[in-house]
Design an enzyme around this catalytic site. Structure first.
Site, mmCIF file in Angstrom:
data_model
loop_
_atom_site.group_PDB
_atom_site.id
_atom_site.type_symbol
_atom_site.label_atom_id
_atom_site.label_comp_id
_atom_site.label_asym_id
_atom_site.label_seq_id
_atom_site.Cartn_x
_atom_site.Cartn_y
_atom_site.Cartn_z
ATOM 1 N N HIS A 1 0.816 -1.233 0.000
ATOM 2 C CA HIS A 1 0.000 0.000 0.000
ATOM 3 C C HIS A 1 0.846 1.278 0.000
ATOM 4 C CE1 HIS A 1 0.905 -0.482 4.249
ATOM 5 N NE2 HIS A 1 0.559 0.762 4.447
ATOM 6 N N HIS B 1 2.469 10.072 -2.189
ATOM 7 C CA HIS B 1 2.914 8.660 -2.159
ATOM 8 C C HIS B 1 1.832 7.737 -2.721
ATOM 9 C CE1 HIS B 1 0.670 8.231 1.692
ATOM 10 N NE2 HIS B 1 0.787 6.932 1.539
ATOM 11 N N LYS C 1 6.060 5.458 -1.149
ATOM 12 C CA LYS C 1 6.957 6.199 -0.252
ATOM 13 C C LYS C 1 8.419 6.128 -0.701
ATOM 14 C CE LYS C 1 4.383 6.234 4.142
ATOM 15 N NZ LYS C 1 4.332 5.658 5.498
HETATM 16 P P1 C2E Z 1 -1.829 10.361 6.904
HETATM 17 O O1 C2E Z 1 -2.065 11.332 8.002
HETATM 18 O O2 C2E Z 1 -2.454 10.655 5.593
HETATM 19 O O3 C2E Z 1 -0.263 10.243 6.729
HETATM 20 C C1 C2E Z 1 0.295 9.480 5.692
HETATM 21 C C2 C2E Z 1 1.770 9.309 5.919
HETATM 22 O O4 C2E Z 1 2.407 10.589 5.968
HETATM 23 C C3 C2E Z 1 2.103 8.665 7.246
HETATM 24 O O5 C2E Z 1 2.026 7.252 7.145
HETATM 25 C C4 C2E Z 1 3.524 9.175 7.463
HETATM 26 O O6 C2E Z 1 4.459 8.435 6.722
HETATM 27 C C5 C2E Z 1 3.457 10.561 6.906
HETATM 28 N N1 C2E Z 1 3.173 11.544 7.970
HETATM 29 C C6 C2E Z 1 1.971 11.990 8.363
HETATM 30 N N2 C2E Z 1 2.123 12.911 9.336
HETATM 31 C C7 C2E Z 1 3.432 13.045 9.570
HETATM 32 C C8 C2E Z 1 4.227 13.850 10.467
HETATM 33 O O7 C2E Z 1 3.714 14.662 11.256
HETATM 34 N N3 C2E Z 1 5.590 13.711 10.410
HETATM 35 C C9 C2E Z 1 6.175 12.844 9.543
HETATM 36 N N4 C2E Z 1 7.512 12.744 9.538
HETATM 37 N N5 C2E Z 1 5.458 12.075 8.691
HETATM 38 C C10 C2E Z 1 4.124 12.165 8.704
HETATM 39 P P2 C2E Z 1 1.805 6.394 8.450
HETATM 40 O O8 C2E Z 1 2.743 6.824 9.527
HETATM 41 O O9 C2E Z 1 1.891 4.977 8.018
HETATM 42 O O10 C2E Z 1 0.324 6.705 8.939
HETATM 43 C C11 C2E Z 1 -0.778 6.218 8.228
HETATM 44 C C12 C2E Z 1 -2.056 6.913 8.655
HETATM 45 O O11 C2E Z 1 -2.340 6.597 10.026
HETATM 46 C C13 C2E Z 1 -2.022 8.415 8.606
HETATM 47 O O12 C2E Z 1 -2.279 8.893 7.302
HETATM 48 C C14 C2E Z 1 -3.160 8.795 9.577
HETATM 49 O O13 C2E Z 1 -4.411 8.602 8.953
HETATM 50 C C15 C2E Z 1 -3.023 7.714 10.628
HETATM 51 N N6 C2E Z 1 -2.197 8.255 11.729
HETATM 52 C C16 C2E Z 1 -0.895 8.043 11.950
HETATM 53 N N7 C2E Z 1 -0.499 8.692 13.071
HETATM 54 C C17 C2E Z 1 -1.581 9.344 13.538
HETATM 55 C C18 C2E Z 1 -1.805 10.173 14.715
HETATM 56 O O14 C2E Z 1 -0.920 10.458 15.503
HETATM 57 N N8 C2E Z 1 -3.083 10.647 14.898
HETATM 58 C C19 C2E Z 1 -4.089 10.334 14.032
HETATM 59 N N9 C2E Z 1 -5.324 10.807 14.276
HETATM 60 N N10 C2E Z 1 -3.899 9.561 12.927
HETATM 61 C C20 C2E Z 1 -2.662 9.067 12.690
HETATM 62 FE FE FE Z 2 -0.070 5.498 3.080
#
Ligand code: C2E
Ligand code: FE
Ligand code: SIN
Ligand code: SIN
Length: 389
Positions: free
Chosen positions: A229, A258, A233
């Site tokens: 998925h 991505h 990246k």
């Molecule tokens: P998303 O928010 O659409 O983020 C997609 C990807 O962007 C994340 O995949 C991560 O690789 C990157 N990313 C997002 N925010 C940040 C950030 O603040 N800093 C950095 N360095 N990278 C960031 P990932 O980690 O696999 O997360 C997948 C999804 O899980 C996210 O999609 C979001 O929907 C959820 N998620 C992850 N962490 C959180 C969180 O702390 N709070 C909430 N509410 N959702 C989260």
């Molecule tokens: Fe993703």
């Protein structure tokens, strides 16, 4: 049954046999189907199919029913089955325990009492032995030469199907391995627990898919395609992907791509599995209410496989440590998923997720989700948990 009725019955079963087995490409299922048919056609208690493993010079069988999927292995040369594989000749034995060829070990494992045995070699078109067919305990009397002829006939029909399934299985296996290695490459940079995350995505997605009631083939497709998925990246720069803090709006706009990069990498694939992976890569950040990315698709416009992976991905991302965030307690992650029912996620998928939540927790406990090898993440750098973006 009169003699002619019996012949007609057997003939009918034989005619159906070819059609039934030609539909099955999964080796385990194929062997089960064949064994079940043979038991009927030869009016016997049990049919076991032993497959030759040239790497170890052994024969293996998974068809011990009542004994879930235990694999039996016998060396070529040992017992009735081993003798048949070795010599290429059939054996019809009326009292197994009086035969010096009989290997009672298998009975001990299966807790089965073998009386009479008919075993014939399984030969492919070139005459090479690929295994042994064995039927045990005829319902009435002993096996006769007619039974032997029928078993030889069945064996020649089955051999082609078994070889096809073996070939298909090894190609499928090679494909899964390649997909998995590709997925590891993609996740390698931003996740220390790559293998754990990929396994979770795969297992959770399969559990949810099954709870929704999708068919086994579709469940397998989702299970094996889901690790790709985030393949897109690979095209995101280190400065964004590895940033140990909240992304700026601009950086997040780049990060969102991505999904498009992933779809591009996987586009126009010939492989069915990669086509599904393409849809998942492209749409796993779409939201049910239309507020996701990249295309703001809504509800039924989002492919079901992407909606499933979306729930599995967010749940696991929340439970795991990332460079930019600490891990959440699973109960809190579950609350979050439920609170997004009808918003980020399809209600159907959320309900399915909740119905298998206990199983998901069990899978999660098998590994420590909070382990991290990244030292000194500073708490003030974590982004706001309640408001992803
Ligand atoms: P998303 O928010 O659409 O983020 C997609 C990807 O962007 C994340 O995949 C991560 O690789 C990157 N990313 C997002 N925010 C940040 C950030 O603040 N800093 C950095 N360095 N990278 C960031 P990932 O980690 O696999 O997360 C997948 C999804 O899980 C996210 O999609 C979001 O929907 C959820 N998620 C992850 N962490 C959180 C969180 O702390 N709070 C909430 N509410 N959702 C989260
Ligand atoms: Fe993703
Ligand atoms: C043997 O191969 O000697 C044992 C046959 C069986 O019980 O399956
Ligand atoms: C594909 O399924 O192979 C193509 C999908 C896409 O490019 O979006």
């Amino acid at each position: 049954m009169t003699r002619s009725e019996e012949l007609e019955y057997r003939l009918n079963l034989l005619v159906q046999f070819g059609a039934i087995i030609s539909k099955e490409t999964n080796l385990t299922k194929l062997l089960e189907v064949i064994a079940g048919q043979v038991e009927k056609i030869l009016s016997s208690q049990r049919c076991s199919i032993f497959i030759y493993d040239h790497k170890t010079n052994e024969l293996w069988s998974r068809i011990a029913r009542g004994l879930n999927n235990t694999e039996i292995r016998v060396p070529v040369g040992k017992g009735i089955v081993g003798w048949v594989a070795d010599t290429g000749q059939s054996l019809n034995i009326e009292d197994a325990y009086k035969s010096d060829k009989f290997n009672p070990e298998i009975d001990r494992i299966t807790k089965f009492k073998t009386k009479n045995v008919l075993a014939v070699p399984l030969k492919n078109v070139t005459g090479r032995i690929i295994g042994v067919f064995e039927v045990i305990n005829k319902n009435e009397g002993n096996f006769n030469s007619e039974d032997e002829g029928i078993l030889n006939l069945i064996s020649s029909l089955a051999a082609g199907a078994i070889e096809n399934a073996q070939l298909y299985e090894s190609l499928y296996q090679a494909q899964l391995e390649t997909i998995y290695r590709l997925a590891v490459t993609a996740e390698y940079r931003d996740q220390h627990d790559t293998a754990v995350h990929l396994r979770h995505i795969s297992e959770y997605s399969a559990l949810i898919a099954r709870a929704i009631g999708l068919d086994e083939k579709k469940i397998d497709d989702i299970k094996y395609a889901s690790p790709l998925h985030d393949i897109g990246k690979v095209a995101i720069s280190d400065s964004i992907l590895l940033k140990p803090a909240k992304l700026t709006d601009e950086e997040f706009e780049e990060m969102k791509k991505h999904t498009l990069y992933g779809a591009k990498i996987l586009s126009n694939a010939k492989s069915h599995l990669l086509q599904i992976a393409c849809r998942i890569a492209q749409s796993h950040h779409e939201k049910y209410d239309g507020n996701g990315y990249p295309y703001k698709l809504k509800g039924e416009q989002i492919p079901i496989e992407a909606k499933i992976v979306s729930v599995a991905d967010v749940f696991d991302a929340l439970c795991m440590t990332r460079v930019y965030k600490p891990s959440w307690e699973p109960s809190r992650a579950r609350e979050y998923i439920l609170s997004e029912r009808g918003k980020s996620f399809d209600p159907l998928v959320v309900d399915a997720f909740d119905s298998v939540y206990d199983k998901i927790l069990e899978l999660q406990k098998k590994s420590d989700p909070r382990s991290t090898i990244i030292p000194g993440i500073r708490k003030e750098l974590y982004r706001d948990d309640s408001n992803p973006h």
